[in-house]
Write an enzyme that holds these catalytic residues in place. Structure first.
Site, PDB file in Angstrom:
ATOM      1  N   LYS A   1      49.807  41.545  53.792  1.00 19.50           N
ATOM      2  CA  LYS A   1      48.761  41.386  52.773  1.00 19.50           C
ATOM      3  C   LYS A   1      49.151  40.252  51.829  1.00 19.50           C
ATOM      4  O   LYS A   1      50.334  40.114  51.475  1.00 19.50           O
ATOM      5  CB  LYS A   1      48.594  42.698  52.008  1.00 19.50           C
ATOM      6  CG  LYS A   1      47.432  42.724  51.034  1.00 19.50           C
ATOM      7  CD  LYS A   1      47.264  44.115  50.429  1.00 19.50           C
ATOM      8  CE  LYS A   1      46.125  44.183  49.420  1.00 19.50           C
ATOM      9  NZ  LYS A   1      45.964  45.530  48.843  1.00 19.50           N
TER      10      LYS A   1
ATOM     11  N   SER B   1      41.467  47.557  49.017  1.00 23.24           N
ATOM     12  CA  SER B   1      41.539  46.123  49.008  1.00 23.24           C
ATOM     13  C   SER B   1      42.321  45.532  50.177  1.00 23.24           C
ATOM     14  O   SER B   1      42.262  44.314  50.378  1.00 23.24           O
ATOM     15  CB  SER B   1      42.183  45.647  47.704  1.00 23.24           C
ATOM     16  OG  SER B   1      43.520  46.105  47.614  1.00 23.24           O
TER      17      SER B   1
ATOM     18  N   SER C   1      43.955  51.611  48.304  1.00 21.29           N
ATOM     19  CA  SER C   1      43.746  50.366  49.041  1.00 21.29           C
ATOM     20  C   SER C   1      44.337  50.282  50.441  1.00 21.29           C
ATOM     21  O   SER C   1      44.014  49.358  51.177  1.00 21.29           O
ATOM     22  CB  SER C   1      44.273  49.185  48.235  1.00 21.29           C
ATOM     23  OG  SER C   1      43.297  48.779  47.328  1.00 21.29           O
TER      24      SER C   1
HETATM   25  N1  GLN Z   1      39.693  50.357  44.986  1.00 19.07           N
HETATM   26  C1  GLN Z   1      40.602  50.663  43.917  1.00 19.07           C
HETATM   27  C2  GLN Z   1      40.477  49.648  42.829  1.00 19.07           C
HETATM   28  O1  GLN Z   1      39.620  48.846  42.928  1.00 19.07           O
HETATM   29  C3  GLN Z   1      41.992  50.738  44.451  1.00 19.07           C
HETATM   30  C4  GLN Z   1      42.578  49.417  44.646  1.00 19.07           C
HETATM   31  C5  GLN Z   1      43.975  49.472  45.157  1.00 19.07           C
HETATM   32  O2  GLN Z   1      44.467  50.510  45.564  1.00 19.07           O
HETATM   33  N2  GLN Z   1      44.643  48.332  45.052  1.00 19.07           N
HETATM   34  O3  GLN Z   1      41.208  49.629  41.898  1.00 19.07           O
END
Ligand code: GLN
Length: 483
Positions: free
Chosen positions: A77, A152, A176
């Protein structure tokens, strides 16, 4: 089955027996990457990876011992630093940034001769649940390219689900790794907070961020965790505990185990098709000798609000460093330092990141601090206690990973609250700091994956992997690949 669709475990055996070369694995992956554009990668290390594969093949020729990670292509990532390689975090503000050091997980994988294939697309600074917040354009779901892969870590997950990577690293702050794993039908694990070093992971919300493995099989997921877990003096929140041999300890009966089914996770907002499939999985587990127990995690209703206060507060502080002075993007024309910084941030950050910075700054501001951030911290303690109490009665907790299957690109982007609700089942374990794994169930008739979330006690990744492995053996799930 093409090589790019094989598990790391099988590929390792094929390399050892000299049935295939590392170059062949890589070419199979590159072919898949170039023939199917999902926009999963931001940067590909094609030439370097080919050289590295050549080096591994020489090693094999010389009859040297191979570690289970040697030469198995991994996607990373783009918020995890690899020395000298672009690390954009999906943001314009970091377009030109090349870290001068490796993240600790990368150093560990380099020692094991893992082969890095590229850096994957993601929501900007890991803020999002659909990958639509990337400066480098959305990633497409390999099962249906009109849908999001989740976020994400959408690039990492889409790559693994489509045979464009054998396995991948993601990061999980509030879901994410798990939510996209559920949307794309792969295995994703968020380890206990502190289990994997955060050194070299670009910070979003430091009290929640964790790096974790994404793979097509539970065994590969275990193997990748084994390589990256462990104490690191460079991360002050790292836990100094021995790392179990996750991948070799996988055979375990589930019989007699107690699984907690939290009633708050089966309420409003849960799509009926997802609920039906999850309830059927519970039934299948019961048939296999696992004892279901209805439990309550009474503070679940505060989880989303608590998460979005704490995560934005921490983000507003962490993102203060992008000021156009030290690294990354700088605006072209300005009169003074103030204008340079404000224009750099205005031009460099996307809308969602700006929204979070504003929310977080507000939550931390004088006069509001106690009412928002202070109360969120208290609610976090209550959520953590809910889990402590539940684990006095059960071995693990089972929930849906996400309330819906993958949604359409564009469907929720104008409605941040709907987007935030996509994390409703994943944020609680993050706030509690406990490990959680998303396991794909067999693909339903509509062709869109559904994930089952297993939540464990602190540092009980091993147990989660064993249960997930047992489910895999029972064929509750199907590791299909979307080619
Ligand atoms: N979707 C969640 C957010 O927008 C989690 C994101 C993540 O785990 N990095 O914060």
């Amino acid at each position: 089955m093409e090589l790019c669709e094989q598990s790391a475990f099988v590929l390792h055996q094929m390399l050892v027996s000299k049935e295939i070369s590392c170059r062949e694995i890589l070419l199979s992956l590159l072919n898949r990457i170039h023939s199917r554009d999902l926009n999963a990668y931001i940067t590909l290390f094609e030439e370097e990876a080919l050289k590295e594969a050549e080096r591994v093949d020489q090693q094999i020729k010389r009859g040297e011992d191979l570690s289970p990670w040697t030469g198995i292509p991994l996607a990373v990532k783009d918020n995890i630093c690899i020395q000298g390689k672009p690390t954009t975090c999906g943001s314009k503000i970091l377009t030109s940034f090349q870290p001068p050091y490796d993240a600790s997980v990368i150093s560990k994988l380099k020692e094991k001769d893992c082969l890095f294939i590229g850096k994957t697309n993601m929501d900007e600074f890991a803020m999002g649940s659909s990958n639509e917040n990337s400066h480098y354009h959305p990633v497409r779901n390999p099962w249906d390219p009109t849908r999001v892969p989740g976020g994400s870590s959408g690039g990492s997950v889409a790559a693994v689900a489509s045979g464009q990577a054998i396995w991948a690293l993601g990061s999980d702050t509030g879901g994410s790794i798990r939510q996209p794993a559920s949307f794309c039908g792969v295995v994703g694990l968020k380890p206990t907070y502190g289990r994997v070093s955060r050194y070299g992971l670009v910070a979003f919300a430091s009290s929640l961020d964790q790096i974790g493995p994404i793979a097509r099989t539970v065994q590969d997921c275990a193997l990748l965790l084994e390589a990256i877990a462990g104490y690191d003096s460079l991360d002050s929140t790292s836990l100094d505990r021995p790392v179990p041999l996750y991948s070799t300890n996988l055979k375990r009966e589930m019989q007699g185990m107690k699984m907690g089914i939290p009633r708050e996770f089966f309420g409003e907002g849960l799509d009926s098709k997802v609920e039906e499939r999850i309830r059927f999985a519970i039934h299948q587990l019961e048939e296999a000798g696992v004892e279901p127990l209805e439990i309550s995690l009474p503070h679940t209703e505060y989880a989303i609000a608590t998460y979005y206060l704490i995560a934005t507060a921490e983000a507003s502080s962490n993102l203060a460093r992008y000021d156009g002075v030290r690294y990354g993007y700088r605006t072209k024309s300005f009169r003074d330092l103030y204008e340079m910084q404000s224009k750099t941030r205005q031009e460099g950050f996307g809308d969602e990141v700006k929204r979070r910075i504003m929310l977080g700054t507000y939550a931390l501001s004088a006069g509001y601090y106690e009412a928002y951030y202070g109360r969120a911290q208290k609610a976090r303690t209550l959520i953590r206690r809910d889990f402590d109490q539940a684990f006095e009665k059960v071995d693990f907790i089972l929930t849906p990973t996400a309330p819906t299957q993958a949604f359409k690109i564009g469907e929720k982007i104008e409605d941040p609250l709907q987007m935030y609700l996509s994390d409703i089942y994943t944020v609680s374990p993050s706030l509690a700091g406990v490990p959680a794994l998303s396991l794909p169930l067999d693909i339903p008739k509509d062709g869109l994956p559904i994930g089952l979330q297993f939540i464990g006690k602190t540092l009980e990744e091993e147990k989660l992997l064993q249960i997930a492995f047992a489910c895999e053996e029972m064929k509750i799930l199907d590791n299909s690949i979307s080619s």
